[in-house]
Design a protein around this motif. Structure first.
Motif, mmCIF file in Angstrom:
data_model
loop_
_atom_site.group_PDB
_atom_site.id
_atom_site.type_symbol
_atom_site.label_atom_id
_atom_site.label_comp_id
_atom_site.label_asym_id
_atom_site.label_seq_id
_atom_site.Cartn_x
_atom_site.Cartn_y
_atom_site.Cartn_z
ATOM 1 N N GLU A 77 0.860 -1.177 0.000
ATOM 2 C CA GLU A 77 0.000 0.000 0.000
ATOM 3 C C GLU A 77 0.899 1.230 0.000
ATOM 4 O OE1 GLU A 77 -2.663 1.748 3.432
ATOM 5 O OE2 GLU A 77 -3.709 0.078 2.501
ATOM 6 N N GLN A 78 0.469 2.267 -0.699
ATOM 7 C CA GLN A 78 1.238 3.507 -0.733
ATOM 8 C C GLN A 78 1.094 4.249 0.595
ATOM 9 O OE1 GLN A 78 3.367 4.689 -2.972
ATOM 10 N NE2 GLN A 78 3.086 2.931 -4.311
ATOM 11 N N TYR A 91 7.333 9.053 2.602
ATOM 12 C CA TYR A 91 8.549 9.164 1.808
ATOM 13 C C TYR A 91 8.664 10.534 1.140
ATOM 14 C CZ TYR A 91 8.471 4.092 2.345
ATOM 15 O OH TYR A 91 8.438 2.826 2.860
ATOM 16 N N TYR A 131 14.358 4.334 -2.602
ATOM 17 C CA TYR A 131 14.173 5.405 -1.629
ATOM 18 C C TYR A 131 15.500 5.813 -0.997
ATOM 19 C CZ TYR A 131 9.103 5.056 -1.873
ATOM 20 O OH TYR A 131 7.799 5.098 -2.305
#
Length: 1825
Positions: free
Chosen positions: A114-115, A119, A175
């Protein structure tokens, strides 16, 4: 304490479970040594007997206290074992939605599927610069730790990301790279960080594919080295790849896809540039349709293709190369569609003109026939000869697939090389951080060569990981100087030896590949013979001879031998490669340039499959035996070498580990499968880290933390001043086994479980204390309650007894009263009963008698009515008989008479028919006619006579008639009266009869009417009642409607008011947004300007273009240009020599793209320079011309003399011009006035002449006054000592002063010289006026010539006409001419009148000024001068004059003024010793003087230099708060002065009359005000940045970490395993530190005289920064989210509010900026259980977003076990209640946000003329005016 002692009743343990892996249970009774069974109570309510293992007798794992569950670091748990780790991860992942957890040096990352909003750039900024242990676990924390260690230790770093497919490795690595790109930036303008990030979409498209476990699975390993320079900015990167899964190109399993790039190409096939590739749907190609899943949900392959192409362009891959890549990829797809048909068992063929092969050959640029031939044949070479052999259909298909895989692998390597080339930097790399994204441990149902290599790589990485963990543990123990004991940990070196040692698995595999007839079966037998029963890690499956089992560190894996040899050799046919190398497509041969040489085996294998070989790049020459040494390296050998190289790289760096966990196999968001998680935890080494930590001393406390936590276990006498000794004494008493703990230098080390034991002791002590407190409190409360109840009971008894007595007395009184009442009542009842009976009897009698009487009456009435009826009936019968008889008689008579009439008629008819009858009738008819005629005549005569008589009679008749009429009227009246009387009698009789009848009728009608009235009355009453009800309802409806109307009006009013307020707020927000946007644009503009300056410097150094040492500043720019061209070129050019003198760095090769960009920029700058040079030359010419004109004027000392001289010259020239014009006008009038027309216009002309004469006389008078003034000025000049005159006068004065005896001659000479100059200027002005007059005369002569020609033409025309017409024409022409002349003269007269009035006004003004000057001169003459110098009375020195608030300076002193007042000014001295804003006042007074002189150039130059100098100072000392504050204050004051003295009414309201006189008169500086406003905005933003840099290190420590209220915040028993590699805190800040800093800021701003409103805005911004940073850290730190920390925060906020009250800044809006932080602190303290609590939280936290509220609730951590965690259901309730709230999804506040600043007008009451310039400023070259 023994571990078995902890197994007491109610202790919780973990037991194995086949479904949940581990299940929690509770002991029902104490465990005693020797017990074989434990009685347990499971959480689901069942009881269980747990049997201990009789061999090991191991007790089940103890469960950690609830207070330790959910910790950030797994090693901080008291009990370190598998179930504790699993449970902690599950709680964090499911309940708290936290995907990151530390496990010692490992970051465990669970894929949420899931987003998550964690970030963003705000999160990156929050983690930047923070220690790893201070913040919640995050991939950014690991990246920051690596970046920090690289900068601190100057050692390269590595981040190793591993895990299963679909666990999130690629995303984590992405990331991490994004963090480095954001934090470090790039060292050049080549945007290296963007290129590094742009490599991700390229590598994902060609190296990632959809699998059953992951939609974006990386099918290769990669190691990216991100390079940094000495300033630790990104300069480049390099990528290494490992073990690309080539088999996926030709085969995909069910529900899987090929590499993304193929589907992206098919999705973009319709693009024009892709038409030549002849692609279509992915289902049309064999290589893309096998998985049956061509699309990924939520992914648009066409858009992904655009992103891939964009990334290629960014990385410098040209369009031609991109199309080449796509051609090769399309060729691979078409190659997969090539089909073969079998001729026989050993040969095959391709159909002629096979379309897929044709397309492949066209795209690849190779010959069709040749490729077709070698796809179906192969060349075999023996020792003596070479021959070509056909191959079977299966072999051809395998060869085709091998060729496709080989081409793709080569293309993959080529792309990687080009990406590395684009990321390569010419600057020398100082250090790097490597990010390793590699596959994790894999085990499937069928494991082959790929899984073997992957697990081999993981064995090597696990060994390196174990060694590193062991090393860190050893370093920690040695650092703390505690006894080091060897920790036993799993060493997987035997497994590695089994794989890679001599005669290991890989060695035997390579050897078998070299054998001519080597097969997978023979290789398996060799493995069995070599390792079976000799190596404990190698096993053979029971039911298979083609597989083997290896015991890896994570699990046992069974490998199938089939395909190992073929995959290890990875060969293709040599002839096919040669065909590709001969391609006309240039890019294709480039892919095979680096091929290693290989030879083909001499014979085929026994299985009939021909091994594939790779052809050499060049033909080999030499001995045939040499060919044996030219075997290419096998895949296993290459992989082993690259793995060794990787391990060397990793060992040379400091590693950081990220282990990615896949929570479930179905990609469900936030779903945790314990079985899969445990498998991965075992495989990735997390549990090994736990085991190593648990084997030593996992729990570590500092002495202060231990003392703070366990102070409750100490007695008062045990507490010493030495905390270390105190802790030692206490521990010796609490834990008897000294092996359970060790004392280090700064920490206490505990074995596993000891902290839990101490926590148990602490909890027992606290529980006992709580029980004692509760006992005492409850006893006191109950005693108090008993006394209160006893007192209440006595009071109640007293009142009850009194009440009862009163009730008894009342009862007695009531009893007596009742007796009396009963007596009277009984009498009343009996009497009433008697009366009722008597009345009833009378009523009965009356009714009975009435009944009898009515019966009798009815009987009589019936008899009477019967008689009447009989009478009427009998009469009717008699009348009926009579009438019937009469009718019969009359009928008989009629019949008889009819009969007789018929008979008579019959007779008459017979007579009429006979002739005689007619004759009889006509006899004597003629005679009768004649008689009748005579009779008529007679009658006529008679008629006449009668007429005469009649006339006579008429008169008589009329008289008689009158009499008779009167009589008749009288009779008629009497008759009428009689008739009336008779009629009245009759009518009365009739009326009586009628009335009788009506009476009867009325009676009957009355009855009907009464009945109808009754009905009507009832109906009416009912109708009225209905109407009343309806009326009531209508009234109610009306009232309701009125109420509703009122309410609606009220609501509408409120709505309109709310809407108005909302619209107002929205407009204010829009205004603030627009202001903020504008200010951000200004900030961006200033940044780009600085960047432009830096680029110019770099360009100067790189291109080596010589720059001139000095360049004039173009001071004649327009104000619009100066608004954006602030940079002072003089300052830049002056700085360039100093910059070039600095030692330049060593030259390095330039990046080509950067060089081209800079070269283009150089060309643009050269063009710009040429334009600027041309403009400068033009401006210099203008300046020279203006200087030449200025040199013609006399340079008179003093502004007043220069002003008066200038006005005098203008006045003289105007007088001369006016006189000349008057003379010309007089002359023209006299010449043009003809004798024949003077008579009518003579009066007007005379009036005009008189006016002109009077004006001329007045001008002559003024001229004489001017001459007198000139003589006075000359004499005054001679009297003044020329001390500060111009350069030539000064030199001459010095020469003359040497003649001591001739001082007067020198003065006379100077005066004469200046007089000559004055006369010369007068002559020049007269000359110019004469030239103007001559020009005007020439123009007039020309006009007269034209008039003369016109007259001659008219004369010639008139001569041709006849005399009469000629005279008439001449007269007409003369009239016209005179009329025109008259009109022209009248216009001239009006113009002259206007000019005369204007000149009169000017003369009056000048006369007034001259008179004031003469009076001032007379007043300034002192008596001493009259005595000393009687000859020149006008040369007397003047008194102290009245200053005008202006400062005079010379043009050449401008740079000195700017330098002393701005560039070299020290703010501290000015702020302390002088008035605030002094530089601003001085600059404005200089501007006023330039405005006074009407010098446009001087004003522009001064303002431009001021702005540029302020910017230069701020650029040089922009990090000094005092400097920035000082110039912000002065810039605002300068801006306010320009407004206050602008002359605009809006700014003059608060001015004094004197200040209004000081307003600017010649220039409107509104545009410069805007420029200064923009500059003030930039300075304000710089001030905010300085504030933020100073405050930021203090905020977290002072607001969160420091315990302002001692003893409130308890230290949580986590051991606080801080990162030993983290940088230690440089200093501890407290809240007092923040308040002291705020006081310092406030005092400095007040000293500098900053506007109060501006100070409020600065304070508001400071408090916003404090609140935002504090809240952001609170949201990212789980250890800070507790009840006690909320109290600390609220106390700290109250201290800040108190500071605002002390400074009278409560109305600044600063307190409102802390509202989110206040609400977060309240949220930590409020109750969080019920729905009412949820409602209260939702209404209270209106300044927090939904994400922030949920985050705080998720992070809430109890410090003590008496607190409770927030339940998941409560958090879901909050989310449901807040789902309709529309707020930002962003988690963190924008700490970089700057509120839009405004500068309210603040006029100064300071008078400019009173300002004194201190000598310390060094401004002696300016003078007050």
């Amino acid at each position: 304490m023994a571990a078995s002692e902890l197994y007491t009743k109610f202790a919780r343990v973990w037991i194995p479970d086949p479904e949940e892996v581990w299940k929690s249970a509770e002991l029902l009774k104490d465990y005693k040594p020797g017990d074989k069974v434990l009685l347990l109570h499971l959480e689901e309510g069942k009881d269980l007997e747990y049997h201990l293992d009789p061999k090991t007798k191991e007790l089940p794992h103890l469960r950690n206290p609830d207070i330790l569950v959910g910790e950030n670091d797994l090693t901080a748990l008291s009990y370190l074992h598998e179930p504790a780790v699993l449970h902690n991860l599950r709680v964090r992942f499911i309940d708290s939605k936290l995907i990151y957890t530390y496990c010692g040096i490992v970051l465990v990352a669970i894929n949420p599927y899931e987003q998550l909003p964690i970030y963003g750039e705000d999160i990156i900024n929050a983690y930047s610069g923070q220690n790893m242990g201070d913040m919640d676990p995050h991939i950014f924390a690991v990246a920051e730790e690596a970046y920090k260690q690289m900068a601190r230790d100057e050692r390269n770093q590595s981040i190793i990301v591993s895990g299963e497919s679909g666990a999130g490795k690629t995303v984590s690595a992405k990331y991490a790279m994004r963090y480095f790109a954001t934090v470090s930036g790039s060292a050049s303008e080549a945007n290296v960080e963007e290129k590094v990030l742009a490599s991700n979409p390229i590598m994902e498209s060609i190296g990632n594919a959809k699998t059953t476990r992951n939609d974006n699975s990386s099918r290769f390993g990669k190691y990216i080295e991100i390079g940094f320079d000495k300033r630790y900015r990104i300069i480049g990167a390099n990528m290494r790849t490992y073990l690309l899964e080539k088999s996926r190109v030709v085969f995909q399993a069910e529900e899987e896809r090929n590499y993304h790039i193929f589907y992206q190409l098919c999705a973009s096939a319709k693009l024009p540039e892709f038409k030549m590739l002849r692609l279509g749907n992915a289902d049309n190609f064999n290589y893309t349709k096998q998985g049956g899943s061509p699309a990924i949900e939520g992914v648009d392959d066409a858009k992904e293709m655009a992103h891939t192409r964009q990334a290629c362009t960014l990385l410098g891959i040209s369009e031609s190369h991109q199309m080449g890549i796509f051609r090769i990829l399309a060729g691979i797809l078409h190659l997969g569609n090539v089909g073969f048909t079998s001729r026989d068992a050993d040969s095959c063929t391709i159909p002629p003109k096979h379309e897929p092969l044709c397309i492949f050959c066209d795209l690849m640029g190779v010959d069709y026939e040749e490729m077709c031939h070698w796809l179906c044949h192969r060349k075999l070479a023996t020792a003596t000869e070479t021959y070509i052999k056909p191959i079977s259909k299966l072999q051809a298909t395998n060869a085709r697939d091998a060729l496709a895989k080989h081409i793709y692998a080569k293309l993959f390597n080529w792309i990687v090389d080009n990406v590395n080339q684009a990321l390569h930097s010419a600057v020398k790399q100082h250090s790097f951080i490597g990010v390793l994204d590699i596959y994790g441990f894999e085990t499937f149902e069928i494991n082959s060569f790929e899984q073997f290599c992957i697990n081999y790589a993981n064995e090597k990485l696990q060994q390196q990981f174990n060694m590193h963990v062991f090393k860190l543990e050893q370093e920690e123990y040695m650092k703390e100087q505690i006894p080091w004991t060897l920790i036993d940990f799993y060493d997987n070196q035997p497994c590695i030896n089994l794989i890679e040692s001599k005669l290991g698995i890989l060695d035997l595999l390579d050897e078998e590949c070299k054998m001519p007839k080597g097969t997978d079966d023979t290789w398996a037998q060799k493995l069995y013979n070599t390792h079976l029963n000799k190596c404990a890690l190698f096993e053979k499956p029971r039911l298979s001879n083609k597989a083997f089992i290896i015991q890896h560190f994570a699990d046992k894996v069974e490998y199938q031998c089939e395909g190992f040899l073929e995959k290890n050799k990875d060969t293709v046919f040599e002839e096919q490669i040669k065909v590709l190398k001969s391609s006309k497509f240039k890019m294709l041969p480039e892919l095979f340039q680096d091929d290693e040489k290989a030879i083909s085996p001499t014979s085929a294998t026994s299985s009939g499959r021909t091994p594939l070989t790779r052809t050499p790049a060049k033909p080999t020459k030499g001995r045939p035996g040499q060919m044996a040494k030219e075997h290419k390296k096998t895949v296993g050998h290459q992989f082993r070498n690259s793995l060794h190289l990787l391990m060397e790289t990793l060992n040379a760096t400091t590693p950081h580990y990220v282990r990615c966990i896949k929570p479930n196999d179905f990609k469900f968001p936030f779903t945790f499968d314990e079985k899969r998680a445990v498998q991965q935890l075992r495989a990735c080494g997390v549990l090994e880290t736990i085991r190593i930590s648990a084997a030593g001393f996992p729990s570590r406390w500092t002495y202060q933390e231990f003392f703070s936590r366990y102070r409750v276990l100490m007695k008062q006498k045990d507490v010493l001043s030495d905390r270390k000794q105190t802790c030692k004494n206490v521990l010796e008493k609490l834990i008897l086994d000294k092996d359970k703990y060790q004392f280090g230098k700064t920490k206490i080390f505990f074995r596993a479980g000891q902290v839990a034991y101490l926590e148990k002791l602490r909890a027992d002590k606290l529980r006992a204390a709580c029980i004692r407190i509760q006992k005492t409190i409850r006893g006191w409360l109950l005693r108090k309650k008993y006394l209160r109840m006893r007192k209440a009971a006595i009071t109640v008894q007293r009142y009850v007894r009194g009440y009862q007595a009163r009730c008894y007395a009342k009862f007695l009184r009531r009893t007596k009263a009742a007796t009396i009442i009963q007596k009277y009542w009984r009498m009343y009842v009996v009497r009433r009963r008697y009366k009722i009976r008597r009345a009833a009897t009378i009523v009965l009698q009356s009714y009975l008698r009435g009944f009898l009487a009515r019966n009798r009456y009815r009987k009589i009435l019936r008899e009477h009515k019967a008689v009447i009826i009989q009478k009427r009936v009998r009469g009717w019968l008699a009348r009926t008989h009579y009438k019937r008889s009469m009718r019969a008689i009359i009928y008989l008579q009629c019949c008889f008479r009819r009969m007789m009439a018929k008979r008579e008629l019959k007779k008459l008819k017979i007579e009429a028919r006979s002739v005689e009858r007619y004759k009889k009738l006509h006899i004597g008819m003629e005679n009768k006619i004649m008689q009748l005629q005579r009779k008529v005549d007679e009658q006529n005569k008679d008629y006449k006579c009668l007429m005469e008589k009649l006339t006579n009679l008429e008169g008589i008749y009329n008289s008689e008639t009158e009499k008779l009429r009167s009589d008749l009227e009288r009779l008629q009246l009497s008759e009428e009266e009689a008739k009336v009387a008779t009629g009245r009698v009759l009518s009365l009789q009739e009326e009586i009869a009628k009335l009788r009848k009506d009476l009867e009728q009325t009676r009957s009608e009355k009855k009907c009417i009464e009945e109808h009235a009754d009905r009507y009355k009832q109906e009416t009453e009912q109708l009225v009642s209905n109407l009343k009800e309806e009326n009531t309802l209508l009234k109610q409806e009306k009232e309701a409607l009125n109420h509703r109307i009122v309410q609606q009006a009220k609501e509408m009013t409120e709505t309109m008011e709310k809407k108005l307020v909302e619209e107002t707020k929205q407009l204010e927000l829009d205004l603030n947004d627009e202001r903020l946007r504008y200010q951000n644009l200004l900030n961006e503009f200033s940044r780009l300007e600085e960047r432009y300056d830096d680029l110019k410097e770099e360009m100067t150094l790189m291109v080596h273009v010589p720059k001139p040492g000095h360049k004039r500043t173009d001071s004649t720019h327009s104000s619009n240009e100066s608004e954006y061209t602030f940079s002072s070129e003089i300052a830049e050019m002056e700085d360039i020599p100093s910059r070039t003198e600095e030692p330049s760095e060593k030259k390095v090769p330039l990046d080509m793209s950067l060089f081209l960009k800079l070269q283009k920029r150089v060309t643009e700058l050269e063009q710009e320079k040429q334009v600027m040079q041309d403009e400068l030359d033009r401006k210099e010419e203008q300046v020279l011309r203006s200087k030449a004109k200025e040199e013609e004027r006399p340079q008179i000392r003093g502004a007043e003399l220069e002003y008066e001289s200038l006005k005098r010259q203008e006045l003289e020239s105007e007088n001369k011009k006016l006189k000349n014009e008057l003379n010309e006008l007089r002359k023209a009038l006299s010449e043009k006035s003809a004798p024949e027309v003077t008579a009518p216009g003579a009066p007007a002309y005379r009036v005009l002449m008189e006016q002109l004469t009077s004006v001329s006389e007045e001008l002559d008078v003024r001229k004489e006054e001017v001459l007198i003034l000139r003589s006075q000025l000359v004499s005054q000049k001679e009297a003044i000592q020329p001390k500060n005159t111009m350069t030539d006068s000064t030199i001459l004065l010095e020469d003359v002063q040497k003649m001591k005896d001739k001082g007067e001659i020198a003065q006379a000479y100077i005066g004469l010289k200046e007089t000559n100059r004055l006369l010369e200027s007068q002559l020049q002005s007269q000359k110019r006026s004469h030239e103007n007059e001559a020009e005007a005369l020439r123009g007039e002569i020309q006009s007269l010539k034209e008039e003369n020609n016109r007259q001659q033409q008219l004369l010639a025309q008139n001569l041709q006409l006849p005399p009469e017409a000629r005279i008439e024409a001449s007269l007409q022409h003369e009239i016209t001419r005179l009329t025109n002349e008259n009109l022209d003269l009248m216009e001239q007269l009006e113009k002259q009148d206007k000019t005369v009035r204007k000149l009169k006004k000017q003369l009056k003004v000048f006369a007034k000024k001259i008179g004031e000057l003469e009076v001032g001169q007379m007043e300034n003459i002192s008596p001493g001068q009259i005595i000393d110098e009687p000859i020149r009375p006008v040369n007397i020195p003047r008194k102290e004059k009245d200053f005008q608030g202006m400062l005079e300076y010379k043009k050449e002193d401008e740079q000195k003024l700017v330098k002393n007042l701005i560039l070299e000014l020290k703010p501290r001295g000015v702020a302390v010793n002088l008035i605030p804003g002094l530089p601003a006042y001085i600059l404005f007074m200089c501007v006023r003087h330039a405005d006074y002189l009407n010098d446009d150039q001087k004003v522009r130059s001064l303002l431009t230099s001021t702005i540029n100098s302020i910017k230069k100072v701020l650029k040089k000392r922009g990090d000094d708060f005092e400097t920035v504050s000082f110039w912000l204050s002065n810039t605002c004051r300068f801006l306010h002065c320009l407004k206050q003295y602008s002359g605009e009414e809006g700014f003059m309201k608060h001015n004094t009359s004197r200040q209004n006189e000081h307003c600017l008169t010649n220039f409107d500086l509104a545009e410069y005000r805007q420029v200064l406003s923009d500059l003030a905005i930039q300075i304000y933003q710089q001030l905010v940045r300085v504030l933020e840099n100073i405050l930021q290190p203090m905020i977290v420590s002072g607001m969160l970490e420091h315990e302002t209220i001692q003893g409130v915040s308890g230290v949580k028993p986590t051991g606080l395993r801080k990162r030993t590699s983290s940088i230690a805190d440089e200093g501890t800040y407290t809240l007092d530190s923040i308040l002291r800093q705020l006081n310092s800021f406030h005092s400095v701003m007040c000293q500098h005289g900053m506007d109060p409103e501006l100070i409020k805005q600065v304070v508001k911004q400071m408090f916003y920064i404090i609140g935002a940073i504090t809240l952001n850290n609170l949201l990212l730190r789980k250890d800070m989210c507790s009840w006690s920390k909320g109290m600390q925060i609220r106390y700290n906020v109250s201290q800040l509010e108190e500071w605002l009250r002390d400074k009278n800044l409560m109305n600044s809006g600063a307190k409102e900026t802390l509202e989110p932080l206040i609400q977060a602190a309240q949220l930590l303290q409020v109750k969080k259980k019920t729905d009412d609590d949820a409602e209260a939280i939702c209404s209270m936290c209106n300044a927090l977003t939904t994400a922030q509220i949920v985050k705080v609730l998720n992070l809430y951590t109890p410090v003590n076990e008496f607190e409770e965690r927030v339940s998941v259901s409560f958090i879901r309730t909050i989310q449901m209640r807040l789902r309709d709230r529309k707020d930002s999804p962003q988690l963190l506040m924008d700490a970089k946000h700057i509120f839009p600043v405004t500068f309210p007008f603040n006029p100064s009451s300071l008078a400019l003329e009173t300002i004194q310039i201190p000598a310390s400023l060094g401004l002696g070259f300016i003078s007050r005016v």
